[in-house]
Every structure is written in C-alpha cells, then in structure tokens.
Write an enzyme that holds these catalytic residues in place. Structure first.
Site, PDB file in Angstrom:
ATOM      1  CG  LEU A 124      43.338  37.900  47.586  1.00 21.78           C
ATOM      2  CD1 LEU A 124      42.731  37.068  46.965  1.00 21.78           C
ATOM      3  CD2 LEU A 124      43.864  37.296  49.191  1.00 21.78           C
ATOM      4  NE  ARG A 160      37.131  34.200  50.130  1.00 24.18           N
ATOM      5  CZ  ARG A 160      38.193  33.980  50.706  1.00 24.18           C
ATOM      6  NH1 ARG A 160      38.971  32.958  50.614  1.00 24.18           N
ATOM      7  NH2 ARG A 160      38.577  34.912  51.711  1.00 24.18           N
ATOM      8  NE  ARG A 187      40.179  28.935  52.256  1.00 28.26           N
ATOM      9  CZ  ARG A 187      40.563  30.004  52.416  1.00 28.26           C
ATOM     10  NH1 ARG A 187      40.034  30.747  53.538  1.00 28.26           N
ATOM     11  NH2 ARG A 187      41.197  30.788  51.452  1.00 28.26           N
ATOM     12  CG  HIS A 211      42.390  32.533  47.044  1.00 24.82           C
ATOM     13  ND1 HIS A 211      43.737  33.347  47.437  1.00 24.82           N
ATOM     14  CD2 HIS A 211      41.942  32.681  48.355  1.00 24.82           C
ATOM     15  CE1 HIS A 211      43.609  33.772  48.691  1.00 24.82           C
ATOM     16  NE2 HIS A 211      42.592  33.496  49.176  1.00 24.82           N
ATOM     17  CG  HIS A 246      39.658  35.663  46.622  1.00 18.96           C
ATOM     18  ND1 HIS A 246      39.104  36.894  46.191  1.00 18.96           N
ATOM     19  CD2 HIS A 246      39.595  35.505  47.888  1.00 18.96           C
ATOM     20  CE1 HIS A 246      38.818  37.247  47.564  1.00 18.96           C
ATOM     21  NE2 HIS A 246      39.322  36.540  48.405  1.00 18.96           N
ATOM     22  CD  GLU A 302      35.318  36.915  51.644  1.00 17.41           C
ATOM     23  OE1 GLU A 302      35.980  36.113  50.936  1.00 17.41           O
ATOM     24  OE2 GLU A 302      34.454  36.620  52.316  1.00 17.41           O
ATOM     25  CD  GLN A 340      37.883  29.812  48.427  1.00 20.59           C
ATOM     26  OE1 GLN A 340      38.817  30.347  48.991  1.00 20.59           O
ATOM     27  NE2 GLN A 340      36.667  29.566  48.613  1.00 20.59           N
TER      28      GLN A 340
END
Lengths: 235, 604
Positions: free
Chosen positions: B250, B309, B415, B380, B236, B253, B234
């Site tokens: 990060l 994502r 995810r 991520h 992000h 979200e 993933q």
C-alpha cells in the site's frame, strides 16, 4: 535473475536433537527481498520450512531473524544487499520452536514487566486531554517500536543474562515515562532501577544498529537512566 | 478421536486486530470471561498496517464538521447500499471512540492548541482523520493491546479456528488447533464474536497480510449465517507496482491528502478529466484550488485525487488500458512537486510521510521527495461480509456476532478511507457488549463429539495423502491468479462464468491436497486448511458479482458500465442452501427514516 544459495538453520522438534543447516539454491531478482526468497523455498522446495511473517511491510515485526549474522526484518532486506551466499538463522537468546520460529513468550514477559499501559486515574476530560506538539514530540521516537525483538536479541548484555529486561522493554517503558499525560513514571523508573533493569545496559549500541524502525534506542535508555538518577522524567 | 484440550469462556473473540481487541475489551468490561484467539502473535494483526487515520467528526480542524456530514459522506461513498443504521451509529459514536483511545494513552498528532489533529482523506468533506504520522494502525493496535493486557483477557496466540460449534441454531463455541504443536483445542462459549478481517489473499495483487483468507466469512457461512454485499471488493488505487516482489504494497492515501497528484505518461493530471456528477460540486475547479484545499484553506474544494477510491482506481485502470501508463503498468504519484509551493518541501514530506519515504527508499530505491512513485490498484478491503444487526452486530445466527472488516453493512458499495479504523472501534465495542449480554443469558452447552471428530478427521486428511497429494501452495497461487484475472477490478459475465468453472476444479484439487512433515508448526498444513475458506469467499464474490448487472462502487462491470437504479434497492445475500449448495438472494434495503433522509438531502 541470478542463483543464490540460502543456508538456513533448520530444527524440527520431532526429528532433530540439535539444529542443522540446510542449503537451498534459489533463482532471484536482485530486488527480491529475503522474505520472497524464503517463500520461494517454502512454496517450491520444502513446504515445512517455518518462519513467522504477517504484514510483509516492515510494520508488524514478525519476521525478525539473523541474516548473515545481523538481526534484520526479512521483508525489508533486498537480495542484492546480502550477496549470493546467505545464511539465515533464528534470533539468538530464545528457545527455537521450529526452524526460524522462536518462543517469544519471555520477550513478551519482559515487555509486560514494565507496565506497558497508560496509567492515569484522574477522570479524563469531556473531550480529549490537551497535549502540546512539543510534549507529544518528546516520546514520538519510542512509539515507533514494533516489538520485533531485533534489539533485545542483538544485545550482548541480554545474551549474557537472560533476566535482563532488555532494550525493547525499556523502549516501551520510555514511551510512557516521557508522556506528560501518564502518571506512573515513578513506578516504572523504580522497576527499571532494579539490578536486571537499565543498569545492565553497557551502551554497546547493538540495539540501535539492529532496530528496523531506526529508533534511537541507546539514547532512550540513556534518558531513562538519567531520569532515575535525577528522580524525575520531567526535568 | 485425536485428543483435544478444552477451554471455556463466556465470550470467545476470534481475531485480534482492532475490532477483536476492542470487542474483547468491551466484553471484559461487562464482567464476563473473555478468550481472544489470534491467528498470529498478539499485536501483529492487519490493523497494524493502517496508515491514514480514524475518521471521526470531532471538528478539531474544521468546526463545520458534524456526525451528520460524516453520515452523509459515508452514505454517498457507499452509493446508498449501506446499512443506514450502522452508518448513523458509526458517525455518531466515532468521536467518543477516538477520545477513548486518547484517554487510554494513544499518541496522536496535535493541533497547535493541543487537540487531536485531523487530516483530509478521500470522500470526506472536512479534515476528519485522527492520526499519528502514517502509523495510526500500529498505535491503535498497541494501545488496545496494552489496555487489554491488564484486563484479564485470555489470549490464545497462533491458533487457527476450523469450525464453529452449534447447538440447534445457536453458536456455542469453536474448534481449532494451535500452530506450535498442531494440537486441537475446543473453545466452549456462550457467544462468539468473529473479527477475522478480510479476504485479500484470494487475489494475487493485494495489500493484505497472509492471514486474510476469509476465515470468518467462511466460518459464519458454514454455521448458517448470511453473507452480504460480497461483490464489493475495494481495490485501493495506489499500491506499489515495482519491483515485482513488492507489487501490491500500500501507498497511503495520505500522500494525496498532503498534496500528491496523479500523472499519466503524457504528464497530464488525468483525474481532472472525469469527475462524477454527484461529486462535482465538492471538487476543485483547478490545480490551484486543489492545492489550497490540502493546505487547509476552508474555502477551497478537494482535488480530484481525493475522490472515492473506487473512482480513482478505475481512472488509473483506464489510463493504463489506453496506453498512458507508466513503464511497469501503473501511473505516477508525485508528491515531490510540492517543492514549488513549500520552502522546505523535502523535510516536510519526510516528516508527514516517514513510512512512505522509507518504504520507497528501501524497496524501490526511489526518493519520493525528489521523484514520482509508480502506483496502481491493489486488492485492499472487503466491503461485504457477515450480515449483522446494526445495533447489536449479531449475525443471522443466534450467539454469533461479527465486527470490523468481516462484517458487512457500514460501507455499502465502497468504503471511505479512514472509516475502517473508526468502524472497528465503534462496532468492536458494540459487538463485545452485545456478546457479553447474550452470553450471560445463554451458557455454553453440550458438545457434539461426532462433529468434532469429523472436523479433526478432515483437518488431518492432508497428512494421509502426504506426497501423493498436490501441494497447497500451487492450488492457492492458481486461485489467486484466476481471481485477479477473472473477478478483479473490471468484470465481465463470460469471464466470471469461467471463474465459476475454475473454482469447481480448484475445489476438487483442494480436496486432494497433501502435506508432508509433522503437525508442529507446519506452514504447508496451515495453507491447506486456509484453502477451503479462500474458495468459499471466492465463490461468494463471483456469484454476487455475476448477479449485479450494473457498475456501482467497488463493483465494475465492463458489460454493464453504468449504474442502474433497479439495483439500488437491495443487497445481495449469500447463504448455504440445501445439500451444501451456495444460494444467492436479494434482500430489499429498508427506506431511510425521515430524519436520515433529511440529512442526506441537506448534504447533497
């Protein structure tokens, strides 16, 4: 890019009888952090340079150290804010294991001594316990602690007496003492009423200034003192 | 051979993030003795960085929510490659696991009537994330750590595991070393739980902490366990891109959940331009409806910024590639605009997103209450990992269990945000309980001294090469650059073939790495020992990604940009084959049982 001189306190338990200072010249961007600069030394100049770091976001609390004499997280300090001559040393008051790594066990022992876990033997309800927004807000500040030890190792009372439980442990007791759901405030207050407890605090405010999470530590300690004097955290 | 110290536990848990702590607590509650190994200090694990919250269909904010909707959301987000049994158990048990945390004293933001507050997140139909501001992971780790403190769990801090011990087919312990003194430690155990997290440090731009070197993946692989879905990494969509020193960090979200919007250099809100067919019915028609959704209007549908994502990250890459990016190669994420909607927007942003406010203020000198952020994709999360049984979390090797990010199955090809914190609670508990049961029936067994000897010799070899060998950091950095360039967010066959050649060369270099200094707390040595793990997972990712000739979830192929139904029926599986070569296979996905198929159908 500009050149900075990093003066790092080094200690190798295999080779050194006492800590020594070594200087490293590193090319940095002003927006690099002290942690990036330490990495540059480790990656390109001396792979044995040792310090703790995990998240590098200022949340895990692993890389607290003395930067130009002040306790900071290396991942949250920009190079442009520390000048071209930077001195980096381990936290004061704990045994140095190697270089910038100190033995944190006494710190964790202080933490464990205040019963830093939720106590309430009543059966929890089927769904969650209710807690009002105001009651939850009451101890919000002290739940931000990341156990980096910047506060405790900046405290002159702790430097003078290592048995003092220290600000970090009091902060972590505070979060339970002022939680309306917890049932062991009295027990914790009694522990902190000990001669090595809150009364060793002389309201010097070093802890509050050192906290990278901006927790109002001295205020929290004051609230605990008050709760001991008045015999209740709920007044 | 070099001396070692021996400790024995019924259950050994490797990794002390959320999954490991939850597994250790569960095993201890079963009455067996538990050892918990942390690569760093206790309480510093990667979970601590989780910001958004734990997804659980408690229905506190919207009572239309139920485990069934959560299940359907998770399957849709994972493009139906998920282990559906895990998705079912996860959706059913997450609410109890969150309430259990609350019962153990965890702080949560609350609704006006005092219940746990839940927030919106990408791919979740209803507000579902139980949270504490934007520091949910910290609170979760602290609660689990505090709760575990007085349970009699033995904690082995700053210990790295080198290899798993086996007796026949069964795993019976682990062999590693403590960082402080550099001495070896043998862990004998009836069962082992791997909870080592992810692989982000195989990439240059990542939100992951330094510990994330795929240790559990590699340990399991070498012990004979199957890995699965390794092509699904993933990225992000929103990591910081400037200044360079913080690239990859990060940006939660939650910023988009609170109304933040993505804008390109032309000032266009580009997420409205490309809405996938299977999400069209759930996505807002216009900016106004999207805003109402973030403010809790139950009749509104979510803004396109809250699509999954994988999709948001690809849209950002498209904008940058086509020349509509921000100055430093990202796009703009703007939360300050909500001042048009809310009277005290600045205070509101600082209260809802305090960590983000400070992060940008301190590291980028950006005030997010008045200026947009620059963001771009960052490595991520690893959807792939150790193949496990959905109920017990046991791997394909008896006595070896896995939970959390290092296990595969729950998330399929992508995810949903918030599903990892609930994942580690639900499956950490299950893994700990299963491991305790297994350990009661299977004791630690005799130790193969020759295997220990070989592991110790191999671990110390970099010292023998000393300054004659190459430094470990150079090899690690070259690997990170290469994986970022050749097996990153957009993949192509020729590039990945080059990556395989590059990995072969890096493996040779890794075998010649030298370290100087002593064994006491020597980071150069630690990195030398992380390298083989990084190389193993990188090869597994590359081989799996080459085999999947389609685009799905986190896996995007420039040469096969469409989803292909022929690839929807299996999971990619990696095993260590004869002669130590990596072998790839395809395992068919069992069909959804009728009761779950019906739920998927009802929630189309």
């Amino acid at each position: 890019m500009s050149m900075v001189t990093l003066r790092i306190q080094r200690f190798n338990p295999e080779a050194d009888a006492a800590p020594v200072y070594r200087e490293y010249t590193v090319e940095v961007d002003p927006t690099d952090r002290v942690l990036d600069t330490l990495n540059a030394v480790k990656w390109y100049q001396d792979g044995t340079l040792t310090y703790r770091r995990s998240c590098a976001h200022g949340v895990c609390g692993s890389d607290a150290m003395r930067i130009n004499g002040v306790n900071r997280l290396a991942c949250k300090v920009l190079m442009r804010d520390v000048g071209a001559q930077v001195t980096v040393e381990p936290l004061m008051g704990f045994r140095v294991i190697k270089d910038l790594v100190v033995d944190m066990e006494p710190f964790f022992a202080q933490f464990r001594s205040v019963l830093p876990f939720f106590i309430n033997d009543a059966r929890p309800p089927e769904r969650e316990r209710l807690q009002s927004v105001e009651d939850r807000e009451r101890f919000d500040d002290t739940t931000k602690c990341i156990l980096c030890a910047a506060c405790t190792t900046s405290c002159p009372s702790f430097w003078a007496n290592e048995d003092f439980v220290g600000p970090a442990a009091i902060v972590n007791a505070h979060r339970f003492i002022f939680d309306t759901r917890d049932a062991a405030a009295a027990e914790r207050l009694e522990i902190l009423n000990d001669r090595e407890g809150v009364w060793r605090c002389r309201t010097i405010f070093n802890c509050t200034e050192a906290c990278p999470r901006e927790i109002k530590i001295t205020k929290a300690i004051g609230e605990v003192k008050k709760a001991i004097l008045y015999g209740t955290a709920r007044a | 051979m070099a001396g070692y110290e021996t400790v024995e536990h019924d259950v050994l848990v490797i990794g002390a993030g959320g999954a490991g702590l939850r597994a250790a607590i569960a095993a201890a509650a079963e009455g067996v003795s538990v050892g918990l190994v942390c690569k760093s200090l206790l309480g510093k694990a990667h979970t601590v960085m989780a910001e958004g919250g734990a997804a659980a269909a408690m229905g506190n904010v919207d009572d239309r929510d139920s485990w069934k909707v959560h299940f359907a959301d998770t399957m849709r987000g994972g493009q139906y490659l998920n282990n559906w049994r895990m998705a079912e158990l996860h959706a059913q048990e997450a609410p109890d696991r969150v309430r259990e945390l609350e019962a153990w004293g965890a702080l949560f933001d609350r609704t006006p009537d005092g219940r746990i507050l839940q927030r919106n997140f990408g791919g979740h139909r209803y507000p579902r994330l139980a949270h504490v501001g934007d520091r949910t992971g910290l609170e979760m780790i602290r609660t689990l750590q505090d709760h575990g403190i007085h349970q009699g769990i033995d904690v082995h801090m700053e210990v790295t595991v080198l290899t798993l011990l086996r007796d026949g087919d069964r795993v019976t312990g682990a062999f590693g070393y403590d960082r402080e003194r550099g001495r070896f430690r043998l862990f004998r155990a009836g069962a082992v739980v791997l909870a080592t997290g992810g692989i982000g440090r195989a990439y240059k731009i990542t939100s992951n902490s330094w510990e994330y070197t795929g240790d559990g993946h590699a340990l399991a692989y070498h012990a004979g366990a199957a890995l699965m879905d390794m092509e699904f990494v993933q990225f992000h969509p929103t990591g910081m891109v400037w200044p360079p020193s913080v690239r990859g960090i990060l940006v939660t979200e939650g910023v988009r959940g609170e109304g933040g919007v993505l804008i390109n250099s032309e000032g266009r809100r580009f997420m409205f331009d490309d809405i996938p067919e299977n999400y069209r019915g759930q996505t807002a028609d216009d900016a106004e409806e999207g805003w109402r959704y973030t403010q809790g209007d139950k009749d509104a549908r979510r803004p396109p910024e809250l699509l999954t994502r994988d999709h948001v990250a690809r849209c950002i890459v498209r904008e940058v590639r086509e020349g509509r990016g921000s100055p430093h190669g990202g796009v703009y994420l703007d939360i300050a605009w909500i001042a048009q909607k809310l009277p005290d927007a600045k205070a509101h942003i600082r209260k809802k997103l305090p960590s983000m406010y400070h992060q940008f203020k301190q590291l980028a000198e950006i005030d997010i209450t008045s200026e947009p952020m620059e963001v771009g994709p960052t490595t991520h999360y690893m959807m792939g990992g150790i193949r496990v049984d959905g109920d017990t979390q046991m791997s394909t090797v008896p006595g070896l269990f896995a939970a959390g990010e290092c296990a595969a199955g729950l998330h399929g090809a992508n995810r949903l945000g918030g599903n990892s914190l609930s994942d580690l609670l639900v499956f950490g508990k299950r893994a700990g309980e299963s491991a305790a049961r297994f350990a009661r029936e299977n004791r630690a067994s005799t130790v193969d001294e020759a295997a220990l000897e070989a592991a110790a010799r191999e671990a110390l070899a970099p010292f023998d090469r000393g300054t004659e060998g190459e430094g470990a950091y150079q090899v690690q950095h070259d690997l990170q650059e290469m994986m970022q360039d050749l097996v990153g967010i957009v993949r192509r066959e020729d590039e990945m073939e080059r990556a395989l050649e590059g990995l072969a060369a890096l493996n040779e270099r890794a075998a010649r790495v030298g370290v100087t200094g002593n064994r006491e707390y020597n980071p150069g040595w630690h990195t030398a020992l992380d390298l083989p793990n990084l190389l193993t997972v990188s090869e597994a990712i590359t081989r799996s990604a080459l085999d999947r000739k389609e685009s799905r979830g986190g896996h995007f192929r420039d040469d096969f940009p469409e989803k292909d139904a022929a690839f929807s029926t299996f999971n990619t599986v990696i095993r260590k084959g004869e002669g130590g070569r990596m072998e790839l296979g395809r395992e068919p996905i069992p069909p959804l049982p009728p009761h779950l198929a019906q739920i998927v159908e009802e929630n189309r």
